[in-house]
Design a protein around this motif. Structure first.
Motif, PDB file in Angstrom:
ATOM      1  N   LYS A 141       0.799  -1.219   0.000  1.00 32.62           N
ATOM      2  CA  LYS A 141       0.000   0.000   0.000  1.00 32.62           C
ATOM      3  C   LYS A 141       0.836   1.277   0.000  1.00 32.62           C
ATOM      4  O   LYS A 141       0.570   2.202  -0.760  1.00 32.62           O
ATOM      5  N   ALA A 142       1.843   1.348   0.842  1.00 36.57           N
ATOM      6  CA  ALA A 142       2.569   2.593   1.036  1.00 36.57           C
ATOM      7  C   ALA A 142       3.425   3.009  -0.168  1.00 36.57           C
ATOM      8  O   ALA A 142       3.582   4.179  -0.439  1.00 36.57           O
ATOM      9  N   ASP A 143       3.978   2.071  -0.884  1.00 37.95           N
ATOM     10  CA  ASP A 143       4.901   2.376  -1.973  1.00 37.95           C
ATOM     11  C   ASP A 143       4.158   2.415  -3.300  1.00 37.95           C
ATOM     12  O   ASP A 143       3.820   1.379  -3.867  1.00 37.95           O
ATOM     13  N   ASP A 144       3.929   3.630  -3.830  1.00 38.82           N
ATOM     14  CA  ASP A 144       3.157   3.743  -5.069  1.00 38.82           C
ATOM     15  C   ASP A 144       3.982   3.420  -6.313  1.00 38.82           C
ATOM     16  O   ASP A 144       3.470   3.415  -7.425  1.00 38.82           O
ATOM     17  N   LYS A 145       5.265   3.137  -6.137  1.00 41.35           N
ATOM     18  CA  LYS A 145       6.100   2.761  -7.286  1.00 41.35           C
ATOM     19  C   LYS A 145       6.388   1.254  -7.324  1.00 41.35           C
ATOM     20  O   LYS A 145       6.863   0.725  -8.301  1.00 41.35           O
ATOM     21  N   LYS A 146       6.102   0.567  -6.218  1.00 39.32           N
ATOM     22  CA  LYS A 146       6.389  -0.866  -6.123  1.00 39.32           C
ATOM     23  C   LYS A 146       5.391  -1.655  -6.954  1.00 39.32           C
ATOM     24  O   LYS A 146       4.184  -1.477  -6.852  1.00 39.32           O
ATOM     25  N   ASP A 147       5.911  -2.535  -7.802  1.00 35.54           N
ATOM     26  CA  ASP A 147       5.046  -3.396  -8.604  1.00 35.54           C
ATOM     27  C   ASP A 147       4.414  -4.469  -7.726  1.00 35.54           C
ATOM     28  O   ASP A 147       5.036  -4.964  -6.786  1.00 35.54           O
ATOM     29  N   VAL A 148       3.206  -4.830  -8.076  1.00 38.08           N
ATOM     30  CA  VAL A 148       2.494  -5.883  -7.367  1.00 38.08           C
ATOM     31  C   VAL A 148       2.736  -7.185  -8.110  1.00 38.08           C
ATOM     32  O   VAL A 148       2.465  -7.282  -9.302  1.00 38.08           O
ATOM     33  N   THR A 149       3.283  -8.184  -7.401  1.00 42.89           N
ATOM     34  CA  THR A 149       3.511  -9.494  -8.001  1.00 42.89           C
ATOM     35  C   THR A 149       2.203 -10.257  -7.973  1.00 42.89           C
ATOM     36  O   THR A 149       1.631 -10.480  -6.905  1.00 42.89           O
ATOM     37  N   THR A 150       1.718 -10.652  -9.149  1.00 47.01           N
ATOM     38  CA  THR A 150       0.441 -11.358  -9.222  1.00 47.01           C
ATOM     39  C   THR A 150       0.657 -12.807  -9.629  1.00 47.01           C
ATOM     40  O   THR A 150       1.711 -13.177 -10.149  1.00 47.01           O
ATOM     41  N   ASP A 151      -0.378 -13.611  -9.377  1.00 43.20           N
ATOM     42  CA  ASP A 151      -0.447 -15.000  -9.845  1.00 43.20           C
ATOM     43  C   ASP A 151       0.669 -15.895  -9.312  1.00 43.20           C
ATOM     44  O   ASP A 151       1.075 -16.838  -9.982  1.00 43.20           O
ATOM     45  N   THR A 152       1.147 -15.613  -8.112  1.00 44.16           N
ATOM     46  CA  THR A 152       2.183 -16.437  -7.487  1.00 44.16           C
ATOM     47  C   THR A 152       1.858 -16.586  -6.005  1.00 44.16           C
ATOM     48  O   THR A 152       1.620 -15.584  -5.323  1.00 44.16           O
ATOM     49  N   VAL A 153       1.877 -17.810  -5.502  1.00 40.86           N
ATOM     50  CA  VAL A 153       1.678 -18.036  -4.068  1.00 40.86           C
ATOM     51  C   VAL A 153       2.989 -17.697  -3.364  1.00 40.86           C
ATOM     52  O   VAL A 153       4.041 -18.233  -3.711  1.00 40.86           O
ATOM     53  N   THR A 154       2.910 -16.791  -2.390  1.00 40.48           N
ATOM     54  CA  THR A 154       4.092 -16.293  -1.699  1.00 40.48           C
ATOM     55  C   THR A 154       3.923 -16.459  -0.194  1.00 40.48           C
ATOM     56  O   THR A 154       2.880 -16.101   0.359  1.00 40.48           O
ATOM     57  N   ALA A 155       4.956 -16.990   0.456  1.00 41.29           N
ATOM     58  CA  ALA A 155       4.936 -17.150   1.915  1.00 41.29           C
ATOM     59  C   ALA A 155       5.271 -15.817   2.567  1.00 41.29           C
ATOM     60  O   ALA A 155       6.078 -15.042   2.045  1.00 41.29           O
ATOM     61  N   VAL A 156       4.641 -15.560   3.726  1.00 44.35           N
ATOM     62  CA  VAL A 156       4.884 -14.300   4.420  1.00 44.35           C
ATOM     63  C   VAL A 156       4.628 -14.491   5.911  1.00 44.35           C
ATOM     64  O   VAL A 156       3.820 -15.327   6.310  1.00 44.35           O
ATOM     65  N   SER A 157       5.356 -13.728   6.713  1.00 44.28           N
ATOM     66  CA  SER A 157       5.028 -13.659   8.144  1.00 44.28           C
ATOM     67  C   SER A 157       4.555 -12.233   8.397  1.00 44.28           C
ATOM     68  O   SER A 157       4.989 -11.296   7.726  1.00 44.28           O
TER      69      SER A 157
END
Length: 190
Positions: free
Chosen positions: A71-87
């Motif tokens: 949300k905060a970074d308006d220049k960061k690309d959103v990675t789509t269609d990939t399952v990603t692990a996160v904590s």
């Protein structure tokens, strides 16, 4: 008489505010149910091995993933269609997986709109569902099925958040609507 009119106006304002707030929630729930139906009816064909179950209690995790990562970074690309692990910050001893898909352009409250996305999501999720993650990391999506019968379908619970992101490129801006789908990770081996 004046007091009655003021009171009636106040009550009417409250009713309108509540109906507007629940209208958005109902629309999001309808979208999530349409996605659930597409995952269960179309993503797996006749050989269904996974039962997908929408759990609104996981929606807050999807919101948090979006807030912390995109949300905060308006220049960061959103990675789509990939399952990603996160904590997640503030959530100890639990892991999650997320999958971001661009919302279909047509009616997202009907399951037909989600069929292509559901097929792609199922392909990503199917290989990662298990009762336990490895000892070192959260690397499997939780199978919530309690049955031990042979051939029992795996059960995957998901939550979803509907978001949009506006990206600036010089003078141009582009807004894209996404669905952030979240899954709970299976617990780590002891």
């Amino acid at each position: 008489m004046k007091m009655a009119k003021k009171l009636l106006a106040l009550v009417l304002t409250g009713v309108m505010a509540v109906s507007m707030l629940t209208g958005c929630a109902l629309t999001d729930a309808a979208k999530a149910k349409a996605m659930e139906k597409a995952l269960n009816d179309h993503a797996q064909g006749n050989a269904q091995t996974i039962k997908y179950d929408y759990k609104s209690s996981l929606n807050s995790k999807a919101d948090k993933i979006w807030e912390e990562n995109f949300k905060a970074d308006d220049k960061k690309d959103v990675t789509t269609d990939t399952v990603t692990a996160v904590s997640l910050k503030g959530v100890a001893n639990k892991g999650y997986f997320y999958y971001i898909v661009e919302q279909p352009k047509n009616d997202v409250k009907t399951y037909g709109a989600w069929v292509t996305a559901a097929n792609d999501l199922h392909t990503e999720v199917a290989a990662k569902v298990a009762k336990e993650s490895s000892k070192g990391s959260f690397d499997k999506i939780m199978d919530h099925n309690t049955s031990t019968a042979a051939g029992a379908k795996k059960k995957v619970e998901f939550g979803v958040s509907y978001v949009s992101k506006t990206v600036k490129n010089g003078q141009d801006t582009k807004t894209t609507k996404y669905a952030v789908i979240v899954f709970e990770a299976a617990p780590q081996k002891a």
